[in-house]
Design an enzyme around this catalytic site. Structure first.
Site, PDB file in Angstrom:
ATOM      1  N   ASP A   1     -12.012  -9.300   4.651  1.00  0.00           N
ATOM      2  CA  ASP A   1     -13.294  -9.352   3.934  1.00  0.00           C
ATOM      3  C   ASP A   1     -13.838 -10.782   3.940  1.00  0.00           C
ATOM      4  O   ASP A   1     -15.032 -11.003   4.132  1.00  0.00           O
ATOM      5  CB  ASP A   1     -13.132  -8.878   2.480  1.00  0.00           C
ATOM      6  CG  ASP A   1     -13.478  -7.410   2.294  1.00  0.00           C
ATOM      7  OD1 ASP A   1     -13.292  -6.631   3.251  1.00  0.00           O
ATOM      8  OD2 ASP A   1     -13.941  -7.026   1.193  1.00  0.00           O
TER       9      ASP A   1
ATOM     10  N   TYR B   1       0.812  -1.217   0.000  1.00  0.00           N
ATOM     11  CA  TYR B   1       0.000   0.000   0.000  1.00  0.00           C
ATOM     12  C   TYR B   1       0.844   1.264   0.000  1.00  0.00           C
ATOM     13  O   TYR B   1       0.391   2.309  -0.438  1.00  0.00           O
ATOM     14  CB  TYR B   1      -0.902   0.031   1.243  1.00  0.00           C
ATOM     15  CG  TYR B   1      -2.165  -0.763   1.101  1.00  0.00           C
ATOM     16  CD1 TYR B   1      -2.125  -2.134   0.905  1.00  0.00           C
ATOM     17  CD2 TYR B   1      -3.409  -0.144   1.184  1.00  0.00           C
ATOM     18  CE1 TYR B   1      -3.277  -2.867   0.794  1.00  0.00           C
ATOM     19  CE2 TYR B   1      -4.574  -0.870   1.075  1.00  0.00           C
ATOM     20  CZ  TYR B   1      -4.506  -2.226   0.879  1.00  0.00           C
ATOM     21  OH  TYR B   1      -5.666  -2.938   0.769  1.00  0.00           O
TER      22      TYR B   1
HETATM   23  C1  IPM Z   1     -10.216  -1.439   3.989  1.00  0.00           C
HETATM   24  C2  IPM Z   1     -10.469  -0.898   2.620  1.00  0.00           C
HETATM   25  C3  IPM Z   1      -9.327   0.022   2.229  1.00  0.00           C
HETATM   26  C4  IPM Z   1      -8.071  -0.823   2.248  1.00  0.00           C
HETATM   27  C5  IPM Z   1      -9.508   0.729   0.877  1.00  0.00           C
HETATM   28  C6  IPM Z   1     -10.780   1.536   0.836  1.00  0.00           C
HETATM   29  C7  IPM Z   1      -8.319   1.572   0.516  1.00  0.00           C
HETATM   30  O1  IPM Z   1     -10.652  -1.921   1.692  1.00  0.00           O
HETATM   31  O2  IPM Z   1     -10.114  -0.648   4.930  1.00  0.00           O
HETATM   32  O3  IPM Z   1     -10.127  -2.664   4.113  1.00  0.00           O
HETATM   33  O4  IPM Z   1      -7.774  -1.525   1.264  1.00  0.00           O
HETATM   34  O5  IPM Z   1      -7.376  -0.806   3.254  1.00  0.00           O
HETATM   35 MG    MG Z   2     -10.708  -3.847   2.532  1.00  0.00          MG
END
Ligand code: IPM
Ligand code: MG
Length: 357
Positions: A252, A143
């Site tokens: 997720d 990231y």
């Molecule tokens: C999360 C989200 C974020 C991430 C996005 C919106 C940048 O998916 O908080 O999990 O990838 O960290």
């Molecule tokens: Mg996410």
């Protein structure tokens, strides 16, 4: 006591769900004799619309000056929203990454557990009760590595850099072991050590940290196997420790195992008491403004905020108990209702939580 809370409603369903969390916080304040002062902070598309960028320096300062930050969700529909005509560094998500980095929020805690009343919503047939927490590194890795897109020998080429240093790994590992000591004393560290150098360093540092916690068992798991184990046997997990990108994906997946991503809270913490609290889910632009979004993840994030940033444990317990009672009493939002079952809107379920408080 008086507390200053920065509130980031954000985009999509964000404003609706944060309004419910604030309503619940006000009920807590009234019951326990506190005063919460809220300052609204713009982040994401909401900030782009006003300032042309997803996060201003003033917004960062306001957030830094507060006792805690409560956030809804950011981002829009990438196909239709004008925000996504902007270059990537000016889009809503860039604002979220910027605040995580500016506040050094390196530890992202994402609890995932199954409410027994919601077992039917769990997509895993016959799932046993589970209760895990994902400890995701949040300010390093892919990231935040250098990235570029350019033509190399006439071929368009994109590069994202994955790098971790031992200090970044050590501090998140310590977080995971500290949390494990207060829970099931089991850490599963997830990596891709059969391929990546960053993962091999990760394993080495995690093992060093583990030596300081002899009561905690440590296991390493490759990320592809972990993705499979999460749907095969989620009950085996207590604390999952992992790097930024793997944690994004696995959280997720874990959240869906609980039946709905609409139930999962999260905390992003640094070395101080300041933290940012947000639901694990996104801004759901498809249902924004309809009054049907599930505010429970944000309300539970507010509970985490009381516990971790404000040291209000009893108040945090009260919110969590009210959510549990609401579920036990059979009240549901549409995402967790069974087919044909009656359900409540965003505000109505917020009212139920307030009643139980
Ligand atoms: C999360 C989200 C974020 C991430 C996005 C919106 C940048 O998916 O908080 O999990 O990838 O960290
Ligand atoms: Mg996410």
């Amino acid at each position: 006591m008086n507390y200053n809370i920065a509130v980031i409603p954000g985009d999509g369903i964000g404003p609706e769900i944060t309004a419910e969390a604030v309503k619940v916080l006000d009920a807590v304040a009234a019951k326990y004799g506190h005063e919460f002062n809220y300052t609204e902070v713009l982040l994401g598309g909401a900030s782009i619309d006003v300032h042309g960028i997803p996060l201003t320096d003033e917004a960062i300062e306001t957030a830094k000056a507060s006792d805690a930050i409560l956030m809804g969700s950011i981002g829009g529909d990438a196909k239709t929203s004008p925000w996504y005509q902007l270059e990537p560094s000016k889009r809503p998500e860039a604002g979220l990454l910027k605040i995580r980095k500016a506040l050094n929020l390196f530890a992202n805690l994402r609890p995932a557990y199954l409410y027994s009343e919601l077992k039917d919503a769990c997509p895993i047939k016959g799932a046993e009760d589970f209760n895990m927490i994902i400890v995701r590194e949040l300010t390093g890795g892919l990231y935040f590595g250098e990235r570029k897109t350019e033509e190399v020998d006439g071929v368009m080429t994109a590069v994202d850099t994955l790098s971790y240093n031992e200090n970044e790994i050590r501090r998140i590992a310590i977080k995971a072991f500290e949390i494990a000591m207060k829970r099931g004393k089991k850490v599963i560290s997830v990596d891709k050590a059969n391929v990546l150098d960053t993962s091999r360093l990760w394993r080495k540092v995690v093992e060093e940290v583990a030596e300081g916690y002899p009561e905690v068992t440590l296991e390493h798991m490759l990320v592809d196997n972990c993705a499979m184990q999460l749907v095969h046997n989620p009950a085996q997990f207590d604390v999952i420790l992992t790097e930024n990108m793997f944690g994004d994906i696995l959280s997720d997946e874990a959240s869906m195992c609980t039946g709905s991503i609409g139930m999962l809270s999260s905390a992003s913490l640094n070395e101080t008491k300041l933290g940012l609290y947000e639901p694990s889910h996104g801004s759901a632009p498809d249902i924004a403004g309809k009054g049907i979004a599930n505010p429970l993840a944000t309300i539970l994030s507010a509970a985490m905020m009381l516990r971790y940033s404000l040291d209000l444990d009893e108040e945090a317990d009260a919110i969590e108990a009210a959510v549990k009672k609401t579920i036990e009493a059979g009240y549901r939002t549409v995402d967790i209702a069974k087919e044909g079952e009656a359900w409540l809107g965003t505000k109505e379920i917020g009212d139920k939580i307030v009643e139980f408080i």
